[in-house]
Write a protein that holds these residues in place. Structure first.
Motif, PDB file in Angstrom:
ATOM      1  N   THR A 522      35.876  13.112  50.789  1.00  0.00           N
ATOM      2  CA  THR A 522      36.924  12.786  49.833  1.00  0.00           C
ATOM      3  C   THR A 522      37.900  13.946  49.736  1.00  0.00           C
ATOM      4  O   THR A 522      37.700  14.996  50.358  1.00  0.00           O
ATOM      5  CB  THR A 522      36.323  12.464  48.445  1.00  0.00           C
ATOM      6  N   ILE A 523      38.955  13.747  48.956  1.00  0.00           N
ATOM      7  CA  ILE A 523      39.931  14.806  48.685  1.00  0.00           C
ATOM      8  C   ILE A 523      40.057  14.929  47.173  1.00  0.00           C
ATOM      9  O   ILE A 523      40.301  13.939  46.481  1.00  0.00           O
ATOM     10  CB  ILE A 523      41.298  14.495  49.313  1.00  0.00           C
ATOM     11  N   GLU A 524      39.899  16.151  46.673  1.00  0.00           N
ATOM     12  CA  GLU A 524      40.054  16.422  45.256  1.00  0.00           C
ATOM     13  C   GLU A 524      41.286  17.294  45.047  1.00  0.00           C
ATOM     14  O   GLU A 524      41.713  18.010  45.957  1.00  0.00           O
ATOM     15  CB  GLU A 524      38.807  17.136  44.707  1.00  0.00           C
ATOM     16  N   VAL A 525      41.845  17.214  43.846  1.00  0.00           N
ATOM     17  CA  VAL A 525      43.050  17.992  43.562  1.00  0.00           C
ATOM     18  C   VAL A 525      42.987  18.532  42.144  1.00  0.00           C
ATOM     19  O   VAL A 525      42.461  17.885  41.237  1.00  0.00           O
ATOM     20  CB  VAL A 525      44.321  17.123  43.754  1.00  0.00           C
ATOM     21  N   SER A 526      43.481  19.733  41.990  1.00  0.00           N
ATOM     22  CA  SER A 526      43.682  20.309  40.663  1.00  0.00           C
ATOM     23  C   SER A 526      45.045  20.992  40.676  1.00  0.00           C
ATOM     24  O   SER A 526      45.418  21.634  41.670  1.00  0.00           O
ATOM     25  CB  SER A 526      42.574  21.311  40.325  1.00  0.00           C
ATOM     26  N   SER A 527      45.793  20.833  39.599  1.00  0.00           N
ATOM     27  CA  SER A 527      47.150  21.385  39.576  1.00  0.00           C
ATOM     28  C   SER A 527      47.582  21.641  38.146  1.00  0.00           C
ATOM     29  O   SER A 527      47.112  20.977  37.212  1.00  0.00           O
ATOM     30  CB  SER A 527      48.123  20.407  40.259  1.00  0.00           C
ATOM     31  N   GLU A 528      48.471  22.584  38.006  1.00  0.00           N
ATOM     32  CA  GLU A 528      49.070  22.877  36.712  1.00  0.00           C
ATOM     33  C   GLU A 528      50.560  23.039  36.922  1.00  0.00           C
ATOM     34  O   GLU A 528      50.996  23.785  37.816  1.00  0.00           O
ATOM     35  CB  GLU A 528      48.471  24.155  36.117  1.00  0.00           C
ATOM     36  N   LEU A 529      51.338  22.332  36.145  1.00  0.00           N
ATOM     37  CA  LEU A 529      52.788  22.318  36.322  1.00  0.00           C
ATOM     38  C   LEU A 529      53.342  23.741  36.191  1.00  0.00           C
ATOM     39  O   LEU A 529      53.091  24.442  35.218  1.00  0.00           O
ATOM     40  CB  LEU A 529      53.420  21.393  35.287  1.00  0.00           C
ATOM     41  N   GLY A 530      54.070  24.162  37.227  1.00  0.00           N
ATOM     42  CA  GLY A 530      54.672  25.487  37.249  1.00  0.00           C
ATOM     43  C   GLY A 530      53.779  26.579  37.787  1.00  0.00           C
ATOM     44  O   GLY A 530      54.224  27.713  37.977  1.00  0.00           O
ATOM     45  N   GLU A 531      52.489  26.261  38.063  1.00  0.00           N
ATOM     46  CA  GLU A 531      51.545  27.285  38.535  1.00  0.00           C
ATOM     47  C   GLU A 531      51.105  27.052  39.978  1.00  0.00           C
ATOM     48  O   GLU A 531      50.678  27.971  40.654  1.00  0.00           O
ATOM     49  CB  GLU A 531      50.316  27.319  37.624  1.00  0.00           C
ATOM     50  N   GLY A 532      51.165  25.821  40.454  1.00  0.00           N
ATOM     51  CA  GLY A 532      50.732  25.536  41.811  1.00  0.00           C
ATOM     52  C   GLY A 532      49.656  24.471  41.859  1.00  0.00           C
ATOM     53  O   GLY A 532      49.222  23.944  40.830  1.00  0.00           O
TER      54      GLY A 532
END
Length: 547
Positions: A522-532
Motif C-alpha cells: 500500500t501507500i501511506e501519506v502524512s502531510s502538514e500544510l506549509g511543512e511538506g
C-alpha cells in the motif's frame, strides 16, 4: 252452539280455505328462504372471495351453501387459457376423476359444448357414453349435471359444472340464479387473475430493484429517502440518515434534486463518497398530472473502473515513451559508440595530461548518456510484468539515473538514505520504478511552488515490522507546500489533482496505489500544510509475500 259453528264452517268451506292458506304460506316462506339463501350465496362470493382465499376454499364455501337449497353432490371448475380448457378445481376431493390440470379434449365434450354455445346446458346422464364425461359421471354416481359458461364481458374464461346424484328439476328462477352466480364468479376469478398478474409484476420489479448491484434511491423533493435497495446497505453498512444529502455528505445547496427541479431533466455527476469515486444519475419522477413529485437516484461505484482506465492511460503513455526511447536509442547508440570507441583509442595514445583529462570527461559523459538511455528503455518496458526477486534500492537508482539530474538542476537537493542490507522483494522492478518516479515528480512539483532556498527531497529505504509482519518501506519526503487535510483523503482518487491545468492529470497516485496493492502492499501519506509531505510505499518482504 259450538257444533253449529263448526257445521257452518264446513258447509261454507272456511276450514278448507284455512288449510289452503297455510299451505300456500308455507310454500311462500320456503321460496323466500330459498331466495334469501341465493342472495346470501352471491353476496358471500362477492365479500369473501379475495386474493388470499384459494379457489378450493371458495368452491367449498359455495358448495356448502348451495347444498342447503339444491341436492348437490359435486362442483367443478375448468378455466379456459390459451385455447385450452383445463380442469383446475373439484369439490369434494373424493369426487375427483380426472386429475387437476387435465386438458379436456374438444371432441364429444359437454364442457366444450357449453363454451361454444355460450349457453347453460342441463344434462341427464345416459347409459350410452355419448360424451367423454359420461363415464366419469357414471363412475361417481352422478345423475344430472348443469354446465354454466363463465363470461367476463364478451370473453369466455371457463366452465362451472354442478352435479347431483338425482335428476334435479331446475325452474327458470333457478337457472336465472345460476346465471347470476356464474357471472359473479367470473368477475371474481378475473379480478383475482388480474391482481395476481399485478402482484407478480410487482414482485419481479421488487426483486430486480433489490438485486441491482448499483445503489438506487427513491427520494422526495425535500431529499428524504423513501426507499433504497440492498446495494445501499452493502455500501453504507448502516443507513442511519434519512436525508440523501446527509448520507452522501454533500451540502443541501449542492443537491442534484435542485437541478432536477430547475431543469426538469436528468442530472449526472461524479461524487467522492467514503473515499470512493461514484457516478450519480438523478432522474425526475412525474405523476399523472405531469408534476414532479420524487427523484430516482442511481449511484455506481466507479473507483475500480477509473483506476483501470487510469492505468490504461498511463500504460499508453509509457508505450509511447518506450517507442520513443527505442527510437532515441537507435539514433544515439551509433554515434555514442563511435564517440566512446574513438575516445578510448585517443586515451591510449594521449600523453598530454590536459588533453587526457578532457578526453576522459568526454568518455565519462558518453558513458553516462548511454546509461540514461538504458535506464529509460528498462523503465518503459512495461509489458514485462513478471514478478521476480528484485531490490527496491536498485529501482531507486534506475529512476534517479534518468530523472535525478533534472531535479537537481532546479536547485533541489536529493538526499539518499538507502539501507544496503535491505531484503529483496518479490515484484516487478519496472512497476516499482513507476511508483518511485510518480512520487519524485510529485515532490518536485510541490517544491516548485515554494520560494525556500533549501529545497530537499529525502529518499529512504528501511525494513519495518508491524503486527509481526515485515515490510520493505520506501519513504519519499519533501519540504514543499504540503497537502490540506481536506485534500488528503482524495489524492488517491483517479483524476483528482491540486496542480494547475496542464501540470498534472491526477492519475499518478491512483495508478501507483493500484500497482502497490497488486504487489500486496500500500501507500501511506502524512502531510502538514506549509511543512511538506511524506509518502511511504510499503511492500511485503519476500518471505512475507510467500507466506
Amino acid at each position: 252452539m259450538n257444533e253449529r259453528q263448526q257445521l257452518i264452517n264446513m258447509l261454507t268451506g272456511v276450514q278448507s280455505s284455512k288449510r289452503s292458506y297455510y299451505t300456500e304460506l308455507k310454500k311462500m316462506v320456503t321460496e323466500l328462504k330459498k331466495k334469501n339463501m341465493q342472495l346470501e350465496i352471491i353476496n358471500d362470493i362477492t365479500k369473501s372471495f379475495n386474493i388470499n382465499m384459494s379457489m378450493d376454499d371458495m368452491l367449498k364455501n359455495t358448495f356448502d351453501k348451495l347444498k342447503e337449497i339444491f341436492p348437490l353432490a359435486r362442483i367443478s371448475l375448468s378455466l379456459y387459457e390459451q385455447e385450452q380448457l383445463i380442469l383446475t378445481n373439484v369439490y369434494p376431493a373424493h369426487a375427483l376423476y380426472f386429475p387437476v390440470g387435465f386438458v379436456l379434449p374438444k371432441e364429444r365434450s359437454l364442457y366444450w359444448k357449453a363454451i361454444q354455445s355460450l349457453e347453460k346446458i342441463f344434462y341427464e346422464v345416459q347409459k350410452e357414453p355419448a360424451f367423454i364425461e359420461t363415464t366419469v359421471y357414471e363412475a361417481l354416481g352422478i345423475q344430472s349435471v348443469l354446465f354454466i359458461p363463465l363470461m367476463r364481458k364478451t370473453q369466455v374464461i371457463g366452465v362451472l359444472s354442478i352435479g347431483s346424484k338425482e335428476i334435479v328439476a331446475y325452474d327458470e328462477a333457478d337457472l336465472s340464479f345460476f346465471q347470476q352466480f356464474g357471472d359473479q364468479l367470473a368477475v371474481c376469478i378475473e379480478n383475482a387473475r388480474l391482481y395476481n398478474e399485478v402482484l407478480t409484476s410487482k414482485k419481479e420489479w421488487e426483486e430486480t430493484f433489490r438485486a441491482v448491484s448499483e445503489m438506487i434511491f427513491v427520494v422526495d423533493l425535500d431529499g428524504n429517502i423513501l426507499r433504497y435497495n440492498d446495494a445501499v446497505k452493502t455500501f453504507f453498512s448502516d443507513v442511519q440518515q434519512t436525508n440523501i444529502c446527509q448520507l452522501l455528505g454533500i451540502e443541501p445547496s449542492e443537491s442534484p434534486i435542485i437541478e432536477n427541479i430547475e431543469t426538469k431533466k436528468p442530472v449526472h455527476r461524479h461524487l467522492h463518497i467514503q473515499q470512493r469515486v461514484c457516478e450519480l444519475h438523478s432522474y425526475p419522477v412525474w405523476n399523472e398530472q405531469q408534476k414532479m413529485y420524487a427523484v430516482i437516484m442511481y449511484i455506481n461505484d466507479i473507483t475500480e473502473r477509473l483506476q483501470i482506465e487510469a492505468q490504461l492511460v498511463q500504460s499508453g503513455k509509457l508505450a509511447a515513451i518506450g517507442e520513443m526511447a527505442a527510437g532515441i536509442a537507435h539514433e544515439l547508440n551509433n554515434p555514442l559508440t563511435a564517440i566512446l570507441g574513438n575516445t578510448q583509442l585517443l586515451l591510449r595514445t594521449m600523453k598530454d595530461e590536459r588533453s587526457y583529462k578532457l578526453l576522459s570527461d568526454i568518455y565519462s559523459c558518453g558513458k553516462r548518456c548511454k546509461t540514461i538511455i538504458q535506464n529509460l528503455l528498462t523503465f518503459s518496458r512495461q509489458d514485462e510484468y513478471m514478478f521476480e526477486e528484485c531490490s527496491i534500492n536498485e529501482a531507486v537508482e534506475q529512476v534517479l539515473g534518468f530523472i535525478g539530474d533534472q531535479i537537481q538542476k532546479q536547485n533541489i537537493t536529493i538526499q539518499k538514505q538507502l539501507d544496503d542490507s535491505l531484503e529483496l522483494i518479490e515484484g516487478n522492478i519496472q512497476q516499482i520504478g513507476q511508483i518511485i518516479l510518480n512520487l519524485l515528480i510529485n515532490a518536485k512539483d510541490a517544491l516548485e511552488e515554494i520560494e525556500d532556498e533549501k529545497k530537499t527531497i529525502t529518499i529512504e529505504t528501511k525494513l519495518v515490522t508491524e503486527a509481526e509482519k515485515r515490510w520493505v518501506v520506501l519513504c519519499v519526503k519533501d519540504n514543499g507546500k504540503g497537502i490540506s487535510e481536506q485534500h488528503l483523503q482524495e489524492i488517491f482518487h483517479p483524476f483528482f489533482t491540486t496542480k494547475r491545468p496542464g501540470k498534472g492529470t491526477g492519475l499518478g497516485l491512483s495508478v501507483s496505489l493500484g500497482i502497490a496493492q497488486a504487489h500486496g502492499g500500500t501507500i501511506e501519506v502524512s502531510s502538514e500544510l506549509g511543512e511538506g509531505s511524506e509518502f511511504r510505499l510499503k511492500l511485503p518482504a519476500k518471505e512475507e509475500r510467500r507466506g
